[in-house]
Design an enzyme around this catalytic site. Structure first.
Site, short mmCIF file in Angstrom:
data_model
loop_
_atom_site.label_atom_id
_atom_site.label_comp_id
_atom_site.label_asym_id
_atom_site.label_seq_id
_atom_site.Cartn_x
_atom_site.Cartn_y
_atom_site.Cartn_z
N ALA A 73 0.84 -1.27 -0.14
CA ALA A 73 -0.09 -0.13 -0.29
C ALA A 73 0.94 1.10 0.03
O ALA A 73 0.62 2.37 -0.57
CB ALA A 73 -0.98 -0.12 1.14
N VAL A 129 8.95 -2.79 -3.72
CA VAL A 129 9.76 -3.43 -3.06
C VAL A 129 10.32 -4.23 -4.28
O VAL A 129 9.98 -4.66 -5.14
CB VAL A 129 9.37 -4.42 -2.11
CG1 VAL A 129 10.77 -4.99 -1.35
CG2 VAL A 129 8.91 -3.69 -0.99
N ASP A 134 0.19 -5.83 12.94
CA ASP A 134 -0.06 -5.86 11.38
C ASP A 134 0.43 -7.21 11.09
O ASP A 134 0.80 -7.31 10.10
CB ASP A 134 0.26 -4.76 10.62
CG ASP A 134 -0.25 -4.42 9.15
OD1 ASP A 134 -1.61 -5.13 9.13
OD2 ASP A 134 -0.06 -3.83 8.43
N1 LIG Z 1 12.91 -7.86 2.80
C1 LIG Z 1 12.30 -8.52 1.80
N2 LIG Z 1 12.56 -9.50 1.01
C2 LIG Z 1 11.76 -9.98 -0.10
N3 LIG Z 1 10.49 -9.44 -0.20
C3 LIG Z 1 10.31 -8.45 0.40
C4 LIG Z 1 10.93 -7.94 1.70
N4 LIG Z 1 10.17 -6.73 2.10
C5 LIG Z 1 9.06 -6.68 1.45
N5 LIG Z 1 9.00 -7.77 0.69
C6 LIG Z 1 7.57 -8.07 -0.22
O1 LIG Z 1 7.12 -6.72 -0.62
C7 LIG Z 1 5.76 -7.08 -0.18
C8 LIG Z 1 5.38 -5.53 0.41
O2 LIG Z 1 6.34 -5.24 1.52
P1 LIG Z 1 5.69 -4.35 2.63
O3 LIG Z 1 4.48 -5.30 3.51
O4 LIG Z 1 6.97 -3.78 3.48
O5 LIG Z 1 5.00 -3.05 2.15
P2 LIG Z 1 3.84 -2.20 2.43
O6 LIG Z 1 3.83 -1.28 1.47
O7 LIG Z 1 4.18 -1.87 3.84
O8 LIG Z 1 2.85 -3.25 2.38
P3 LIG Z 1 1.35 -3.44 3.06
O9 LIG Z 1 0.54 -3.17 2.02
O10 LIG Z 1 1.30 -5.01 3.43
O11 LIG Z 1 1.46 -2.47 4.49
C9 LIG Z 1 5.83 -8.00 0.96
O12 LIG Z 1 4.72 -8.71 1.26
C10 LIG Z 1 6.69 -8.84 0.45
O13 LIG Z 1 6.08 -9.78 -0.51
#
Ligand SMILES: Nc1ncnc2c1ncn2[C@@H]1O[C@H](COP(=O)(O)OP(=O)(O)OP(=O)(O)O)[C@@H](O)[C@H]1O
Length: 485
Positions: free
Chosen positions: A25, A29, A139
């Protein structure tokens, strides 16, 4: 807000972007190669990180808590933070992980019983560490549980983590959050959050862990609610009916009336939903998915539960002996500039300055000591639980399976073998149906990329997360173990 694949020139100088791993969201990444350290990393670009006070606080919390908790082996390590040229976006470089649990569950029969137990045990270790520092993750969900090919778990996404330490300063009479705002991770939310309780406890994380375990066992989300009310209905149709005192105990003004008005449907209890699983697994889910937060298992109790006890090893379950809260007050929302300035200062210094309040060492849980109040009793109020934006989420993951073994695999082998002998029903890896269907909620829609379902598509499960990865190579005994599973 438009999230594009554009990356600043100074980031391109430092990293070679290899593949887009996921889109959350808040940002994108990538799998990237760090030219200086020569390591593969996960590079996350948070878009418009300081768009408003809520997002600024989220960004700030994510960085601060990761800095503090990344020292735990089951928490993702944040290597570096970079400013963007536009002073709005921010880049975070993390250690790289091959998959997340959402992908793996969706894929089907990759996880065997022993993997599920090991994953849960590691999650309990991570949460024990957070809870011992009086911090909630808030979360917990499969996509925030990252995995490598050795089935090692690293907890990610600390954007909603929250310190309980500021409890005393919390102002009375805060406006409660709007129920309809609970969008981002509704499926893993506890009844007290869904019912907008004034106060909540470490029990919110324990509830989510119960949902995660159930999801691993049945291969699909246990409570895929399409709205807050539907979420509550699904929960109430499944868990043991709460008593009046249980309902009163969560301190929600309208919990009783909401629950009373709910259409009465025949209950389908957990043991009829989670079939073909070990008795201990079902028992653990039943003890976590309890309406009253104070009656749920605490994380210390989980670590000695029969389901994971074969992996339990106090020397691998560190705790913090101080409370953790970020250098800015966590219980009130400050202005955008406060968070941004502080974060930029930190980037310059490259370290977080946490305030640490020493507290009594947490005694290991003893099953005899039933009268002791569980550590999950600490409470706080909150008005900003849901800071999530409506999301259009799509994620894809890399299928790289390279792995390395650490020194702990020897002891793991023994435990994996004892796990085998204790497993009464054998493998149940085939029971999931891979239903990870998108659930819509009005205009807000939660979407998973179709790319996710292709994870591991060309790779035999035996190559990934196979039980042999849990035990040391070159051991004869392990061949028998492998045959059986
Ligand atoms: N260190 C990592 N290594 C590999 N893949 C990762 C890593 N960190 C995140 N990802 C991938 O990227 C996705 C999104 O990362 P993250 O949850 O940090 O983002 P977000 O924008 O905060 O997501 P959310 O919508 O869940 O809040 C994760 O579900 C995972 O699939």
């Amino acid at each position: 807000m438009k999230m594009t694949d554009d990356v600043d020139a100074h980031i391109h100088e430092k990293f070679e972007l290899q593949k887009r791993l996921g889109k959350g969201a808040y940002g994108i990444v990538w799998k990237a190669y760090d030219k200086r350290s020569r390591e593969t990393v996960a590079l996350k670009k948070i878009f418009d990180a300081f768009r408003n006070p809520t997002d600024s606080q989220r960004t700030f919390r994510e960085v601060m808590f990761l800095q503090e908790f990344g020292k735990h082996p089951n928490v993702i390590k944040l290597y570096n933070i970079f400013r963007a040229d536009n002073d709005r976006d921010i880049y975070l470089a993390f250690e790289f992980m091959e998959a997340d649990l959402h992908n793996v569950i969706k894929k089907g029969s990759i996880l065997k019983d022993v993997h599920k137990q090991y994953i849960m045990c590691q999650l309990f270790r991570a949460i024990r560490f957070l809870h011992s520092g009086n911090v909630l993750h808030r979360d917990l969900k499969p996509s925030n549980v990252l995995l490598d090919a050795d089935c090692r778990v690293k907890l990610a996404d600390f954007g909603l983590a929250r310190s309980l330490s500021s409890l005393e300063d919390y102002p009375e009479g805060q406006k409660m959050p709007d129920l309809t705002e609970y969008v981002a991770t509704r499926w893993y939310r506890s009844p007290e959050i869904l019912l907008a309780a004034k106060r909540y406890t470490k029990g919110v994380d324990m509830w989510s862990l119960g949902c995660i375990l159930a999801e691993m066992l049945i291969g699909r989300a246990l409570f895929p609610g399409s709205s807050t009310i539907n979420q509550i209905e699904r929960i109430m149709n499944t868990i043991t009916k709460p008593s009046r005192q249980d309902i009163a105990s969560i301190g929600s003004h309208y919990a009783a009336s909401v629950l009373e008005k709910m259409p009465q449907r025949p209950r389908k209890p957990l043991d009829l939903i989670i079939t073909q699983s070990q008795t201990a697994a079902i028992d653990m889910v039943q003890r976590l998915l309890v309406f009253a937060p104070q009656k749920r298992l605490t994380v210390e109790q989980c670590l000695v539960h029969p389901y994971v006890v074969q992996f339990h090893n106090p020397s691998e379950e560190p705790t913090l002996h101080y409370e953790v809260y970020p250098p800015l007050p966590d219980h009130v929302q400050l202005g955008i500039d406060d968070y941004r300035d502080r974060l930029y200062e930190m980037i310059d210094e490259q370290k977080a300055s946490f305030k640490r309040i020493q507290h009594d060492k947490i005694r290991p849980f003893s099953p005899k000591d039933k009268s002791r109040a569980p550590i999950a009793q600490a409470e706080c109020s909150d008005t900003d639980y849901d800071t999530a934006r409506s999301l259009q989420k799509s994620t894809s993951m890399d299928k790289n399976t390279s792995s390395s073994h650490d020194s702990s695999t020897g002891t793991l082998r023994e435990r994996a073998q004892s796990a085998e002998s204790r497993t009464s029903k054998g493998s149940n890896g085939d029971m999931r149906n891979g239903n990870g269907s998108a659930i819509s909620n009005g205009i807000k829609q939660r979407r998973r990329s179709i790319e996710r379902s292709r994870l591991f598509a060309n790779i035999k499960p035996s190559k990934i997360l196979h039980p042999h990865k849990l035990i040391s190579r070159g051991d004869k005994d392990y061949e028998n173990f492998e045959k059986k599973y």
